[in-house]
Each structure stands twice: as structure tokens, then as C-alpha cells.
Write a protein that holds these residues in place. Structure first.
Motif, mmCIF file in Angstrom:
data_model
loop_
_atom_site.group_PDB
_atom_site.id
_atom_site.type_symbol
_atom_site.label_atom_id
_atom_site.label_comp_id
_atom_site.label_asym_id
_atom_site.label_seq_id
_atom_site.Cartn_x
_atom_site.Cartn_y
_atom_site.Cartn_z
ATOM 1 N N LEU A 114 -13.236 -7.192 -2.844
ATOM 2 C CA LEU A 114 -13.771 -6.058 -3.668
ATOM 3 C C LEU A 114 -12.407 -4.896 -2.504
ATOM 4 C CD1 LEU A 114 -18.001 -6.065 -3.164
ATOM 5 C CD2 LEU A 114 -16.174 -6.189 -5.246
ATOM 6 N N ASN A 115 -11.819 -5.182 -1.425
ATOM 7 C CA ASN A 115 -11.391 -4.843 -0.698
ATOM 8 C C ASN A 115 -10.560 -3.087 -1.150
ATOM 9 O OD1 ASN A 115 -13.459 -5.061 1.097
ATOM 10 N ND2 ASN A 115 -12.160 -6.630 2.381
ATOM 11 N N PRO A 116 -9.295 -4.117 -2.475
ATOM 12 C CA PRO A 116 -8.295 -3.041 -3.212
ATOM 13 C C PRO A 116 -9.076 -1.540 -4.003
ATOM 14 C CG PRO A 116 -8.523 -5.540 -3.691
ATOM 15 C CD PRO A 116 -9.728 -5.528 -2.906
ATOM 16 N N PHE A 117 -10.308 -2.125 -4.030
ATOM 17 C CA PHE A 117 -10.845 -1.099 -4.793
ATOM 18 C C PHE A 117 -11.457 -0.325 -3.593
ATOM 19 C CE2 PHE A 117 -14.437 1.718 -6.714
ATOM 20 C CZ PHE A 117 -13.555 2.220 -7.212
ATOM 21 N N SER A 118 -12.141 -0.544 -2.531
ATOM 22 C CA SER A 118 -13.270 0.250 -1.930
ATOM 23 C C SER A 118 -12.367 0.618 -0.468
ATOM 24 C CB SER A 118 -14.621 -1.109 -0.857
ATOM 25 O OG SER A 118 -13.881 -2.066 -0.563
ATOM 26 N N GLN A 119 -11.732 0.097 -0.091
ATOM 27 C CA GLN A 119 -10.952 0.147 0.804
ATOM 28 C C GLN A 119 -10.505 1.963 0.713
ATOM 29 O OE1 GLN A 119 -9.135 -2.741 3.423
ATOM 30 N NE2 GLN A 119 -7.031 -1.348 4.503
ATOM 31 N N PRO A 120 -9.150 1.943 -0.261
ATOM 32 C CA PRO A 120 -8.531 2.897 -0.649
ATOM 33 C C PRO A 120 -9.468 4.037 -1.112
ATOM 34 C CG PRO A 120 -7.990 1.449 -1.808
ATOM 35 C CD PRO A 120 -8.695 1.061 -1.463
ATOM 36 N N ASN A 121 -10.528 3.662 -1.344
ATOM 37 C CA ASN A 121 -11.503 4.767 -2.243
ATOM 38 C C ASN A 121 -13.023 5.388 -1.165
ATOM 39 O OD1 ASN A 121 -9.493 4.917 -4.291
ATOM 40 N ND2 ASN A 121 -11.407 3.800 -5.942
ATOM 41 N N LEU A 122 -13.067 4.224 -0.672
ATOM 42 C CA LEU A 122 -14.205 4.549 0.249
ATOM 43 C C LEU A 122 -14.459 4.348 1.205
ATOM 44 C CD1 LEU A 122 -16.303 2.311 -2.075
ATOM 45 C CD2 LEU A 122 -16.255 4.874 -1.973
ATOM 46 N N LYS A 129 -7.613 6.683 -8.160
ATOM 47 C CA LYS A 129 -7.029 7.491 -6.925
ATOM 48 C C LYS A 129 -7.606 8.411 -6.224
ATOM 49 C CE LYS A 129 -2.947 9.396 -5.071
ATOM 50 N NZ LYS A 129 -2.691 7.763 -3.957
ATOM 51 N N VAL A 130 -8.031 8.489 -4.873
ATOM 52 C CA VAL A 130 -9.436 9.503 -4.290
ATOM 53 C C VAL A 130 -9.184 9.635 -2.997
ATOM 54 C CG1 VAL A 130 -11.591 9.308 -2.961
ATOM 55 C CG2 VAL A 130 -11.578 7.773 -4.995
ATOM 56 N N ASN A 131 -7.739 9.360 -2.317
ATOM 57 C CA ASN A 131 -7.220 9.536 -1.281
ATOM 58 C C ASN A 131 -5.756 10.107 -1.811
ATOM 59 O OD1 ASN A 131 -9.726 9.631 0.599
ATOM 60 N ND2 ASN A 131 -9.297 7.861 0.041
ATOM 61 N N ALA A 132 -5.170 11.325 -1.334
ATOM 62 C CA ALA A 132 -3.927 11.289 -2.033
ATOM 63 C C ALA A 132 -2.836 10.493 -1.002
ATOM 64 C CB ALA A 132 -3.481 12.794 -0.820
ATOM 65 N N ASP A 133 -3.204 10.509 0.051
ATOM 66 C CA ASP A 133 -2.314 9.242 1.002
ATOM 67 C C ASP A 133 -2.165 7.590 1.405
ATOM 68 O OD1 ASP A 133 -4.433 9.078 2.245
ATOM 69 O OD2 ASP A 133 -4.271 9.521 4.362
ATOM 70 N N MET A 134 -3.310 7.152 0.197
ATOM 71 C CA MET A 134 -3.229 6.185 -0.256
ATOM 72 C C MET A 134 -3.078 5.381 -1.770
ATOM 73 S SD MET A 134 -6.250 5.106 2.252
ATOM 74 C CE MET A 134 -6.174 3.198 1.881
ATOM 75 N N GLN A 135 -2.681 4.488 -1.406
ATOM 76 C CA GLN A 135 -3.045 3.591 -3.329
ATOM 77 C C GLN A 135 -4.516 3.989 -3.855
ATOM 78 O OE1 GLN A 135 -1.626 0.356 -3.177
ATOM 79 N NE2 GLN A 135 1.435 0.451 -3.000
ATOM 80 N N ALA A 136 -4.190 3.671 -4.971
ATOM 81 C CA ALA A 136 -5.106 3.711 -6.176
ATOM 82 C C ALA A 136 -6.165 2.376 -5.445
ATOM 83 C CB ALA A 136 -5.117 4.180 -7.622
ATOM 84 N N GLY A 137 -7.754 2.088 -6.010
ATOM 85 C CA GLY A 137 -8.175 1.320 -5.914
ATOM 86 C C GLY A 137 -8.438 0.628 -7.683
ATOM 87 N N LYS A 138 -8.723 -0.514 -7.148
ATOM 88 C CA LYS A 138 -8.510 -1.153 -8.657
ATOM 89 C C LYS A 138 -9.366 -2.364 -8.693
ATOM 90 C CE LYS A 138 -3.128 -1.661 -10.135
ATOM 91 N NZ LYS A 138 -2.549 -2.523 -9.730
ATOM 92 N N LEU A 139 -10.035 -2.367 -9.803
ATOM 93 C CA LEU A 139 -10.843 -3.406 -10.330
ATOM 94 C C LEU A 139 -10.889 -4.230 -11.974
ATOM 95 C CD1 LEU A 139 -14.218 -0.893 -9.889
ATOM 96 C CD2 LEU A 139 -13.692 -2.615 -8.873
#
Length: 521
Positions: free
Chosen positions: A407-415, A332-342
Motif C-alpha cells: 500500500l505504500n506506493p500510494f499511502s507514502q506520497p499521498n498520506l 498526486k497530492v504533494n507537489a514535492d513527491m511522485q503520484a501515489g499509485k493503485l
């Protein structure tokens, strides 16, 4: 009745009477000697109480009913307390004991023992070490030692919390020898064959993690542990409240862990050793969550080669096999978004030479096959030398067809970045050490685009996306063999982060280089 017959009869009666009297006298003497031993010969730190003692010379047996053993040491009233339904000794060599002061018995059985140990971290280790056994004068031999349906509980006296608990403990140990020489060793007795089983083990690994084992069966040929779990005792939300720096939240389950022909003990240098030629983990599942909103843990993170090299005992695991493993990492990188997953599923790994005992030419290797993000096959070959103080390693991976949206489930919320297109085939070689690395990459891809998102991570930022894609080669088919290539030197490791962060820095550098460069080495 003739005179001679009468004399013979009287003689036999007298002998029989003397024999009967002698039998009871002998039993009384032995009982008295045992009671005297428990009352006066034990070290002052040990106390033994019991309901009764039954001695049977004909069977060579001693039965203690409801014995209770207390051992006082350090600050606690009793650091060890043992209660049993009964303690039975069979095949006791009375003559050897009375004449030679040696104890040799065929079997010792402990029925339903309850062992309670109070751990006192303040008391120095040497206070306990063989302090009572050092007083042993005679040799003790036990052909078979058996525990039936025991329980073991270890508590921390400072926190009054359970450190370890297990039940249904069954133990069989053959050929035990205890003497004045053996008690000076770390394991104070010699032994032969053994078997151990238990159910419902709980172990407190520290302030955050717990370990449980549903059941276990251990013998010299094999140690099998069923349903082993390592988990964070707090919920994710609770953990976030009590930690000051970031820490992984764990949930690991191993349905079956088997170690074959394991051996352990202490060498001539008094260093503990453990080795096994094969360890098998069946269907392990590991779920890891990290909240990056919490302050970074800036302590130095070592590579695996140094971690193995610095283990304080001799470890030799010749082969470790993972069958059908699952690893899911959430960040979890952003407070307003779900955690990204790999995620890595259907993982099968063969790991050779997890050890700090091999020579300089013997390397540790990991050979891994898995499925990345549910669709993409991935192969990894990772090698390093534990003895290399520079921690040099080679990491090679082959990645099959990877739809970039996976890759988007990880990159979108985190990056706050979304990808489009496909990586058809990718080959990566990373050569590095504890400080820097070099990466080579070859990849075949088509229609690759980077979409920069807005602050909320939802809508496309058209301007930034257009600028970024000006520098990216959309397809790799301009190369002769369809692959674009690149290499990147002097990638510096952030030593406050894990080895996986180092690998990611290399992959990112290689991908940027291959898509923005000239496509040649």
C-alpha cells in the motif's frame, strides 16, 4: 423472291428500324426525364452536378459519372457535400417508373464517395429533420445498397475543427424501402440485413478527450471494434495548465470490443433504444491520473444507479464481460513527491443488467476477480437497483493476503504514512445509499504497524508513530478464530466526490474500527 416474302422482309426491317429508333428514343426520354428531375424536381436546397449520365434500357442501368451533391442548410454554403467516382443503378424498373412513378431497382452502388458534413450547432435540429425528404411523393425500393471505399468527415463550422473522420467505409444494406410514411420517422427508411466496416475512425468527444478505432465490422449478429482508444488529447502537464478544477487524465485502450446481436432504433414513443445480450471487452487497459493540487470540482457526483436511471434513451446490456483487464489509478497530492499509485491487474468481471429498462426486482450486479497491487487476490460483488430512487447498494469484497508495504506506493506520497505487517484475509460488506452507509469488516492480520512520516514523506516521525501504534492492536490472533471484527454506522457520503471515494471512506472507517476497537461486532 416471292411477293409475300418480300413484304415480310420489308415489314421485319421496318419493325427492326422502329425498334432501334424506339430504343434510342426511349433512352433519350429517360435520360431527359432524369436530367429534368435533377434540374427542376429536387428541393431548392439540393444541387446535383455530374459529368455524364449513361442509360442502358437492356440492362436496366443508370450510371452517373463523377456526380457531386450539395445540400445547403442554415448558415453554411453547403452543410453536406458528396463527391463520387460514380453512382451506378442496376435493375431499374423503367416501365414502373414511367407509368406508375415508382422507383424499384435491384442495386445502387456508390464508388469512392467522399462525404463532408459541416455541423452547425446554432441551427435548430428541426431545421434539418427530414426537411427535404418530406417532399418525397413516390415509393423507392432498393434491393441492395452498396458503398465502396468511402470516407466521412464532419467538421464544426464554429471552430473549423474535425469532429469525426473515418475512411475505407464499406456498407451493404438489403431491402431498403423509402416512402412518404417512412421519411417521417427518425430513421427515414426501412431495411433488412446489413454489414458495415470502416478503418481509422477519429471522434472528438469534447474539449479534452478523443476516441479512435483502428477498424470495425458491424452486422446484425455482431459488432466488433478493434483497438479502441479513449484518451486525453493533452499531456498531464498541459492539462494541469488549462483546467480550473481537477479533472482525470485518461489513457484507455481496448484491443477488442464485441457486441453480440445488437439492436437499435426508435420505439413508438420516438425514444431511441439500444440493446445487446452480450458485450465482451478483451484485455482492456485503463490508466487514470488525477492531480489533487488543482482546485476540487465541487459539482454533485451521482452514484451509478442514478446515472443509469437518468440516461435519455433506453439502454439494455444484459451481460458485459471484461477479460484480463488492467486499471492503474495515480493521484498526486504533494507537489514535492511522485503520484501515489493503485493497480488492479488480471481483472475478470461479469456485469449483469446495465440497463434502465428492467422492472423493480431486476438488479444490476458486478462480479469481479482481480489482483490488487501485483500480489493480492481480490473478489468483489456489487449490487444495486436502478429503479431505487434512494440508490441503495450492497458492496462485498474479499481480500486475500495483502503485505501492507504494497500500500505504500500510494499511502507514502499521498498520506505521508507507511504501513508494516500483513493483512492475511479480509472480508468487507458495505450497505449504503446516496447519503449514508454501514460497514462490517472481519480481518486476520499480524505485525501491523503504522509509520507516520515527516513533511518530506521520507523519515519516520518516531513520536507520532509511537502514539498512533498505542491504539492499534498489533495482531488479530487474540480472537478465537483469528479474526477481529467491527461495524461502523452512519458513514456520510461526500456528494461532491465519486462513489469510489465513498467506498474508501467505508474501508478506512472499518479498518480503524477493527484495529482500535474490541475486535467484536
Amino acid at each position: 423472291m416471292t411477293k409475300s416474302l418480300r413484304i415480310t422482309s420489308i415489314t421485319l426491317l421496318v419493325l427492326l428500324g422502329l425498334g432501334i429508333v424506339g430504343y434510342f428514343v426511349a433512352e433519350a426520354l429517360i435520360t431527359s426525364k432524369l436530367e429534368n428531375f435533377f434540374n427542376t424536381k429536387l428541393p431548392e436546397t439540393i444541387r446535383v452536378d455530374y459529368k455524364s449520365i449513361d442509360v442502358n434500357i437492356l440492362r436496366g442501368s443508370v450510371v452517373m459519372v463523377q456526380p457531386k451533391i450539395l445540400n445547403k442548410s442554415g448558415r453554411t454554403k453547403a452543410n453536406v457535400k458528396i463527391e463520387l467516382d460514380s453512382l451506378m443503378v442496376d435493375g431499374f424498373g423503367y416501365w414502373n417508373y414511367l407509368i406508375n412513378n415508382r422507383i424499384h431497382v435491384e442495386s445502387v452502388q456508390l464508388r469512392r464517395p467522399k462525404v463532408h458534413y459541416n455541423h452547425d450547432a446554432v441551427v435548430h435540429e428541426n431545421y434539418h429533420k427530414n426537411s427535404n425528404l418530406d417532399l418525397l411523393k413516390q415509393e423507392i425500393k432498393v434491393d441492395q445498397f452498396n458503398i465502396q471505399n468511402g470516407t466521412l468527415s464532419i467538421r464544426d463550422i464554429e471552430t473549423d475543427s474535425t469532429m469525426l473522420y473515418t475512411k475505407a467505409v464499406t456498407v451493404n444494406i438489403m431491402g431498403i424501402v423509402l416512402d412518404g410514411a417512412s421519411v417521417k420517422n427518425h430513421i427515414p427508411f426501412k431495411y433488412g440485413d446489413y454489414s458495415i466496416s470502416f478503418n481509422g475512425l477519429f471522434y472528438n468527444m469534447g474539449d479534452y478527450e478523443r476516441l479512435t478505432i483502428n477498424s470495425a465490422q458491424i452486422s446484425p449478429d455482431k459488432a466488433q471494434f478493434d483497438t479502441l482508444k479513449i484518451f486525453t488529447k493533452y499531456s498531464k502537464a498541459k492539462l494541469n495548465q488549462i483546467i480550473s478544477t481537477e479533472r482525470d487524465h485518461f489513457d484507455v485502450t481496448i484491443p477488442s470490443l464485441v457486441m453480440e446481436h445488437q439492436k437499435f432504433g426508435y420505439g413508438k414513443d420516438s425514444l431511441f433504444y439500444f440493446n445487446s445480450p452480450k458485450v465482451i471487452l478483451q484485455d482492456p487497459e485503463m490508466y487514470i491520473y488525477r492531480n489533487k493540487l488543482i482546485r476540487d470540482d465541487l459539482t454533485h457526483k451521482h452514484l451509478y444507479s442514478k446515472i443509469l436511471r437518468d440516461i435519455k434513451f433506453d439502454l439494455t446490456l444484459s451481460e458485459v464481460i471484461l477479460k484480463n483487464a488492467t486499471i492503474v489509478y495515480s493521484e498526486k497530492v504533494n507537489a514535492d513527491m511522485q503520484a501515489g499509485k493503485l493497480s488492479f491487474t488480471n481483472m475478470n468481471a461479469n456485469i449483469k443488467n446495465i440497463s434502465n429498462t428492467y422492472g423493480a426486482d431486476q438488479k444490476t450486479s458486478l462480479n469481479i476477480d482481480a489482483v490488487f497491487m501485483a500480489k493480492t487476490p481480490i473478489k468483489v460483488l456489487w449490487e444495486f437497483d436502478v429503479n431505487d430512487v434512494n440508490d441503495a447498494f450492497v458492496f462485498k469484497t474479499e481480500i486475500g493476503k495483502l503485505p501492507s508495504p504494497d500500500l505504500n506506493p500510494f499511502s507514502q506520497p499521498n498520506l505521508k504514512v507507511r504501513f508494516e505487517g500483513e493483512l492475511l484475509q479480509t472480508y468487507v460488506t458495505i450497505s449504503g445509499n446516496n447519503t449514508t452507509s454501514h460497514v462490517n469488516m472481519r480481518t486476520n492480520y499480524e505485525d501491523f504497524k503504522v509509520v507516520i512520516l515527516d513533511k518530506e514523506g521520507e523519515k519516520k516521525n518516531k513520536v507520532l508513530s509511537a502514539i498512533v501504534n498505542l491504539f492499534i492492536k498489533k495482531n488479530s490472533d487474540t480472537a478465537e478464530d483469528g479474526f477481529r471484527e467491527s461495524s461502523k454506522d452512519s458513514i456520510e457520503r461526500d456528494k461532491t466526490k465519486s462513489v469510489f471515494n465513498f467506498l474508501w471512506l467505508n474501508l478506512k472507517a472499518g479498518l480503524v474500527s477493527v484495529m482500535t476497537g474490541n475486535g467484536k461486532q
